[in-house]
Design a protein around this motif. Structure first.
Motif, PDB file in Angstrom:
ATOM      1  N   HIS A 103       0.829  -1.276  -0.199  1.00  0.00           N
ATOM      2  CA  HIS A 103       0.116  -0.119   0.157  1.00  0.00           C
ATOM      3  C   HIS A 103       0.907   1.071  -0.142  1.00  0.00           C
ATOM      4  O   HIS A 103       1.944   1.444   0.754  1.00  0.00           O
ATOM      5  CB  HIS A 103      -0.814   0.017   1.352  1.00  0.00           C
ATOM      6  N   THR A 107      -2.766   6.844  -0.344  1.00  0.00           N
ATOM      7  CA  THR A 107      -3.773   6.317  -1.195  1.00  0.00           C
ATOM      8  C   THR A 107      -4.936   5.592  -0.545  1.00  0.00           C
ATOM      9  O   THR A 107      -4.794   5.060   0.548  1.00  0.00           O
ATOM     10  CB  THR A 107      -3.116   5.309  -2.530  1.00  0.00           C
ATOM     11  N   GLU A 108      -6.203   5.318  -1.068  1.00  0.00           N
ATOM     12  CA  GLU A 108      -7.190   4.900  -0.361  1.00  0.00           C
ATOM     13  C   GLU A 108      -7.052   3.500  -0.488  1.00  0.00           C
ATOM     14  O   GLU A 108      -6.581   2.775  -1.390  1.00  0.00           O
ATOM     15  CB  GLU A 108      -8.392   5.342  -1.216  1.00  0.00           C
ATOM     16  N   ILE A 109      -7.626   2.910   0.833  1.00  0.00           N
ATOM     17  CA  ILE A 109      -7.718   1.340   0.853  1.00  0.00           C
ATOM     18  C   ILE A 109      -8.847   0.837   0.836  1.00  0.00           C
ATOM     19  O   ILE A 109      -9.910   1.183   1.309  1.00  0.00           O
ATOM     20  CB  ILE A 109      -7.050   0.941   2.314  1.00  0.00           C
ATOM     21  N   PRO A 110      -9.411   0.061  -0.202  1.00  0.00           N
ATOM     22  CA  PRO A 110     -10.548  -0.273  -0.737  1.00  0.00           C
ATOM     23  C   PRO A 110     -11.311  -1.246   0.366  1.00  0.00           C
ATOM     24  O   PRO A 110     -10.338  -1.900   0.928  1.00  0.00           O
ATOM     25  CB  PRO A 110     -10.602  -1.080  -1.920  1.00  0.00           C
ATOM     26  N   GLU A 111     -12.524  -1.328   0.462  1.00  0.00           N
ATOM     27  CA  GLU A 111     -12.982  -2.263   1.382  1.00  0.00           C
ATOM     28  C   GLU A 111     -13.275  -3.620   0.469  1.00  0.00           C
ATOM     29  O   GLU A 111     -13.217  -3.685  -0.902  1.00  0.00           O
ATOM     30  CB  GLU A 111     -14.479  -2.092   1.629  1.00  0.00           C
ATOM     31  N   ASN A 114      -9.836  -2.760   4.148  1.00  0.00           N
ATOM     32  CA  ASN A 114      -9.494  -1.647   4.893  1.00  0.00           C
ATOM     33  C   ASN A 114     -10.133  -2.040   6.294  1.00  0.00           C
ATOM     34  O   ASN A 114      -9.299  -1.944   7.486  1.00  0.00           O
ATOM     35  CB  ASN A 114     -10.303  -0.321   4.650  1.00  0.00           C
ATOM     36  N   ARG A 119      -2.700  -4.300   4.203  1.00  0.00           N
ATOM     37  CA  ARG A 119      -2.200  -3.221   3.772  1.00  0.00           C
ATOM     38  C   ARG A 119      -1.059  -3.842   2.678  1.00  0.00           C
ATOM     39  O   ARG A 119      -0.556  -3.047   2.097  1.00  0.00           O
ATOM     40  CB  ARG A 119      -1.315  -2.563   4.790  1.00  0.00           C
TER      41      ARG A 119
END
Length: 341
Positions: A103, A107-111, A114, A119
């Motif tokens: 990761h 930046t966004e961590i998608p579901e 998350n 990570r």
């Protein structure tokens, strides 16, 4: 014969690394120094003029130029261009390489990753292996300059996989026919690709064969596939619940595909947590049903389907359910009410 290790420490020049890779039967080609780009040809197919000696009968790309021939390898990495990096063409080498990234901060961590606290691509792959009843077989492994990992596996006989980019799971890519990997001891910036496990590549794990197969498998024409024969021994009321939830997904009205899939995954997630249903069985039934909806007028995509199913499973796991046969009548009643609504 002992195959030399491909490491930065005992191969100060790229020639040693290239010869070591070729000794394993891997087809190699040079990369421009300090980059991941092929050195030859130095032009794209659409810009090919035929003046390159190897393009006289048509454009010849890096994959066709990749070789295991020691004479050609010495010629490529000796003389004026010893600083070329090393690329391995996966298809001709009979390899499927799993590229596990990390990761990137900011930046966004998608579901659902998350929520799971995941990570890295390694953790995603570990989760996928567990969800599909598989294991990550130890194999030839390379650490990349960015902190990621390349797992080298041998491709199954008679199967021609292409490349994937995030469709199996977040931060998980694969390289096979039409793809290549940068190999040790290539240096990018100030860091090098380094072998961390020098064993021979293991066969591609079964759970990855299944996941990769789905990337090339046409979606069912309509509705879910029947529960597979190897799980027909499950209680009839559990099988009925799986069939019914898959049917609910396959017949979802427009604009309600994702919501219906989530509700179905949550319901089956309760049975999975209760120990009466295998996760891979529920996943396959719902995934096939959801893929049958993909088409004009639907914004569903494989990544969203996978994320929704796993999110529903996770939500359902908070309320484990171990039903008895009489619960099936309640399930049918609930489904009839849902249809009426």
């Amino acid at each position: 014969m002992t195959t030399p290790m491909i490491t930065a420490t005992n191969a100060p020049d790229m020639l040693t690394g290239a010869l070591a890779a070729a000794a394993r039967g891997w087809h190699v080609f040079p990369l421009l120094s300090g980059t991941k780009r092929p050195a030859r040809p130095n032009h794209r197919e659409r810009d090919c003029t035929g003046t390159d000696p190897r393009c006289r009968d048509g454009h010849t790309g890096w994959d066709a130029r990749a070789t295991t021939d020691a004479t050609r390898i010495r010629r490529a990495w000796s003389g004026e261009s010893p600083a070329y990096g090393l690329g391995i063409a996966c298809g001709p080498s009979g390899l499927v390489v799993v590229d596990l990234d990390t990761h990137k901060p900011g930046t966004e961590i998608p579901e659902p990753w998350n929520r799971f606290g995941i990570r890295t691509g390694e953790d995603v792959l570990d989760h996928l292996a567990g969800a599909h009843g598989g294991t990550i077989t130890p194999t030839f492994t390379v650490r990349t300059p960015s902190g990621g990992t390349h797992l080298y596996y041998t491709a199954p006989e008679g199967v021609r996989y292409g490349n994937t980019a995030g469709t199996i799971g977040w931060l998980v890519d694969t390289r096979a026919h039409g793809g290549y990997v940068v190999a040790a001891p290539t240096t990018i910036g100030t860091s090098s690709y380094v072998v961390t496990d020098d064993r021979a590549p293991a066969p591609l794990p079964w759970f990855l064969i299944d996941l990769l197969g789905r990337q090339h498998r046409p979606a069912p024409a309509a509705g879910p596939r029947p529960i597979r024969t190897e799980v027909d021994h499950m209680p009839a009321y559990v099988k009925s619940a799986v069939d019914q939830e898959a049917h609910n997904v396959a017949t979802a009205p427009a604009k309600k595909h994702n919501a219906r899939l989530y509700v179905a995954a949550k319901a089956l997630g309760q049975l999975i947590a209760g120990g009466v249903l295998a996760e891979h069985t529920a996943y396959d039934a719902l995934s096939d049903a959801a893929h049958s909806l993909i088409g004009p007028g639907c914004d569903c995509n494989p990544r969203e389907i996978d994320s929704t199913i796993r999110s529903g499973f996770h939500a359902g796991s908070r309320n484990p359910r171990t039903p008895n046969p009489r619960d099936n009548s309640r399930t049918n009643s609930r489904n009839n009410s849902r249809k009426a609504a």
